[in-house]
Design a protein around this motif. Sequence first.
Motif, PDB file in Angstrom:
ATOM      1  N   PRO A  50       0.778  -1.171  -0.057  1.00 30.92           N
ATOM      2  CA  PRO A  50       0.019  -0.169  -0.005  1.00 30.92           C
ATOM      3  C   PRO A  50       0.879   1.064  -0.007  1.00 30.92           C
ATOM      4  N   ALA A  51       0.656   2.159  -0.907  1.00 33.23           N
ATOM      5  CA  ALA A  51       1.403   3.258  -1.099  1.00 33.23           C
ATOM      6  C   ALA A  51       1.191   4.485   0.130  1.00 33.23           C
ATOM      7  N   PRO A  52       1.692   5.142   0.525  1.00 37.60           N
ATOM      8  CA  PRO A  52       3.376   5.191   0.114  1.00 37.60           C
ATOM      9  C   PRO A  52       4.468   4.574   1.103  1.00 37.60           C
ATOM     10  N   PHE A  53       3.756   3.392   1.399  1.00 35.36           N
ATOM     11  CA  PHE A  53       4.854   2.583   2.208  1.00 35.36           C
ATOM     12  C   PHE A  53       5.749   1.635   1.676  1.00 35.36           C
ATOM     13  N   HIS A  54       6.785   1.293   2.276  1.00 34.57           N
ATOM     14  CA  HIS A  54       7.841   0.315   1.727  1.00 34.57           C
ATOM     15  C   HIS A  54       8.183  -0.872   2.791  1.00 34.57           C
ATOM     16  N   ALA A  55       8.794  -1.719   2.763  1.00 37.68           N
ATOM     17  CA  ALA A  55       9.401  -2.734   3.515  1.00 37.68           C
ATOM     18  C   ALA A  55      10.521  -2.036   3.798  1.00 37.68           C
ATOM     19  N   GLY A  56      10.858  -2.098   5.243  1.00 35.65           N
ATOM     20  CA  GLY A  56      11.933  -1.561   6.015  1.00 35.65           C
ATOM     21  C   GLY A  56      11.691  -0.189   6.324  1.00 35.65           C
ATOM     22  N   ASP A  57      10.466   0.501   6.044  1.00 38.01           N
ATOM     23  CA  ASP A  57      10.148   1.649   6.623  1.00 38.01           C
ATOM     24  C   ASP A  57       9.961   1.606   8.010  1.00 38.01           C
ATOM     25  N   ALA A  58      10.536   2.598   8.760  1.00 38.22           N
ATOM     26  CA  ALA A  58      10.502   2.841  10.376  1.00 38.22           C
ATOM     27  C   ALA A  58       9.143   3.105  10.762  1.00 38.22           C
ATOM     28  N   LEU A  59       8.863   2.748  11.891  1.00 32.80           N
ATOM     29  CA  LEU A  59       7.766   2.919  12.760  1.00 32.80           C
ATOM     30  C   LEU A  59       8.026   3.585  14.221  1.00 32.80           C
ATOM     31  N   THR A  60       7.808   4.900  14.288  1.00 32.88           N
ATOM     32  CA  THR A  60       8.412   5.455  15.674  1.00 32.88           C
ATOM     33  C   THR A  60       7.051   6.153  16.230  1.00 32.88           C
ATOM     34  N   GLY A  61       6.954   6.494  17.459  1.00 35.06           N
ATOM     35  CA  GLY A  61       6.049   7.281  18.029  1.00 35.06           C
ATOM     36  C   GLY A  61       5.996   6.851  19.548  1.00 35.06           C
ATOM     37  N   GLY A  89       7.302   5.385   8.162  1.00 35.67           N
ATOM     38  CA  GLY A  89       7.728   5.751   6.981  1.00 35.67           C
ATOM     39  C   GLY A  89       7.756   7.210   6.736  1.00 35.67           C
ATOM     40  N   SER A  90       7.255   7.738   5.753  1.00 34.21           N
ATOM     41  CA  SER A  90       7.411   9.317   5.340  1.00 34.21           C
ATOM     42  C   SER A  90       6.177  10.010   5.978  1.00 34.21           C
ATOM     43  N   VAL A  91       5.147   9.098   6.491  1.00 37.92           N
ATOM     44  CA  VAL A  91       3.845   9.643   7.043  1.00 37.92           C
ATOM     45  C   VAL A  91       4.004   9.955   8.526  1.00 37.92           C
ATOM     46  N   LEU A 122      -8.246   5.919  11.837  1.00 33.76           N
ATOM     47  CA  LEU A 122      -7.817   7.408  11.993  1.00 33.76           C
ATOM     48  C   LEU A 122      -7.907   7.885  10.639  1.00 33.76           C
ATOM     49  N   PHE A 123      -8.773   8.860  10.291  1.00 34.09           N
ATOM     50  CA  PHE A 123      -8.683   9.729   8.978  1.00 34.09           C
ATOM     51  C   PHE A 123      -7.284  10.524   8.824  1.00 34.09           C
ATOM     52  N   VAL A 124      -6.669  10.223   7.716  1.00 35.99           N
ATOM     53  CA  VAL A 124      -5.329  10.947   7.585  1.00 35.99           C
ATOM     54  C   VAL A 124      -5.521  11.494   6.182  1.00 35.99           C
ATOM     55  N   SER A 125      -4.519  12.429   5.752  1.00 39.39           N
ATOM     56  CA  SER A 125      -4.186  12.714   4.491  1.00 39.39           C
ATOM     57  C   SER A 125      -2.667  12.481   4.376  1.00 39.39           C
ATOM     58  N   MET A 126      -2.471  11.673   3.335  1.00 38.31           N
ATOM     59  CA  MET A 126      -1.229  10.985   2.895  1.00 38.31           C
ATOM     60  C   MET A 126      -0.795  11.313   1.396  1.00 38.31           C
ATOM     61  N   PRO A 127       0.441  11.186   1.171  1.00 33.23           N
ATOM     62  CA  PRO A 127       0.800  11.529  -0.324  1.00 33.23           C
ATOM     63  C   PRO A 127      -0.108  10.193  -1.184  1.00 33.23           C
ATOM     64  N   ASN A 128      -0.570  10.688  -2.347  1.00 35.77           N
ATOM     65  CA  ASN A 128      -1.221   9.760  -2.959  1.00 35.77           C
ATOM     66  C   ASN A 128      -2.810   9.192  -2.347  1.00 35.77           C
ATOM     67  N   CYS A 129      -3.028   9.948  -1.333  1.00 34.94           N
ATOM     68  CA  CYS A 129      -4.222   9.202  -0.536  1.00 34.94           C
ATOM     69  C   CYS A 129      -4.788  10.583   0.371  1.00 34.94           C
ATOM     70  N   GLU A 130      -5.628  11.322  -0.224  1.00 34.87           N
ATOM     71  CA  GLU A 130      -6.196  12.365   0.455  1.00 34.87           C
ATOM     72  C   GLU A 130      -7.392  12.127   1.604  1.00 34.87           C
ATOM     73  N   LEU A 146      -4.413  -1.641   8.907  1.00 35.41           N
ATOM     74  CA  LEU A 146      -5.123  -1.652   7.858  1.00 35.41           C
ATOM     75  C   LEU A 146      -5.246  -0.209   7.196  1.00 35.41           C
ATOM     76  N   VAL A 147      -4.820  -0.193   5.860  1.00 36.07           N
ATOM     77  CA  VAL A 147      -4.983   1.091   5.331  1.00 36.07           C
ATOM     78  C   VAL A 147      -5.898   1.148   4.169  1.00 36.07           C
ATOM     79  N   LYS A 148      -7.138   2.079   4.227  1.00 34.30           N
ATOM     80  CA  LYS A 148      -8.143   2.182   3.300  1.00 34.30           C
ATOM     81  C   LYS A 148      -8.106   3.404   2.542  1.00 34.30           C
ATOM     82  N   ASP A 149      -8.003   3.133   1.380  1.00 36.80           N
ATOM     83  CA  ASP A 149      -7.913   4.361   0.467  1.00 36.80           C
ATOM     84  C   ASP A 149      -9.719   4.435  -0.034  1.00 36.80           C
ATOM     85  N   PHE A 150     -10.237   5.672   0.219  1.00 36.78           N
ATOM     86  CA  PHE A 150     -11.512   5.693  -0.113  1.00 36.78           C
ATOM     87  C   PHE A 150     -11.708   6.107  -1.591  1.00 36.78           C
TER      88      PHE A 150
END
Length: 205
Positions: A50-61, A89-91, A122-130, A146-150
């Motif tokens: 699922p865009a814009p994620f990639h294998a190896g992307d870091a999760l922090t928080g 990742g970048s989000v 959680l409703f979010v605005s991401m690259p390629n998915c507003e 679970l990433v849902k692109d409406f």
Amino acid sequence: MKKTFNFKRLARRTTVVIVLLAIAPLTAQAAFIDFSGSIKGGSTLFGSMPAPFHAGDALTGYLEIDDAAAQPGARFDNSDLLGWGLSIGSVDFTQSALSTSLFSGRIADDGSALSSFELGSLFVSMPNCENCTVGLTSSQTGFIALVKDFCNPWLSGLIWGQLDTDLRVPPSIDPPTDVAEPAPLALFAIALVFIGWGMRRRARS
């Protein structure tokens, strides 16, 4: 005109100081739960990540919750939440969130980490998915989201990976070790009373 010493005012101020010193160690603290991990895999209906994620992307928080809800084996929810942050990742979900979400979880029995955690849709605005939602569920060692692109439902999918959590109370808000005990406070109050009494006698003479 001879200026008289106001003994009652001194007594009131002394009482206020003693009360403030007594309740200072009881001030509520915040516990922090740090997240760290990375994406290990993911898939949409077409098998792609699922865009814009990639294998190896870091999760922090992190989660900041009332320390009363951070006891070993305790459960917490939105009512205990004081602050949060999450990036994959970048989000940066903290910045891109378009709505609040439902947080819930459970502290591990040894009190050192999370045993489970759930972030509702959680409703979010991401690259390629507003107009997307992200829901995340984790165990003590892994997560699945679970990433849902409406706008483009065929791009919806799952990402999963490794997750570590660590429960901590920052040293800066730990109870001080040199807090005055009630007995010294009482002696301090008595000393002030006697000083005031002496000053009052001197003023009269």
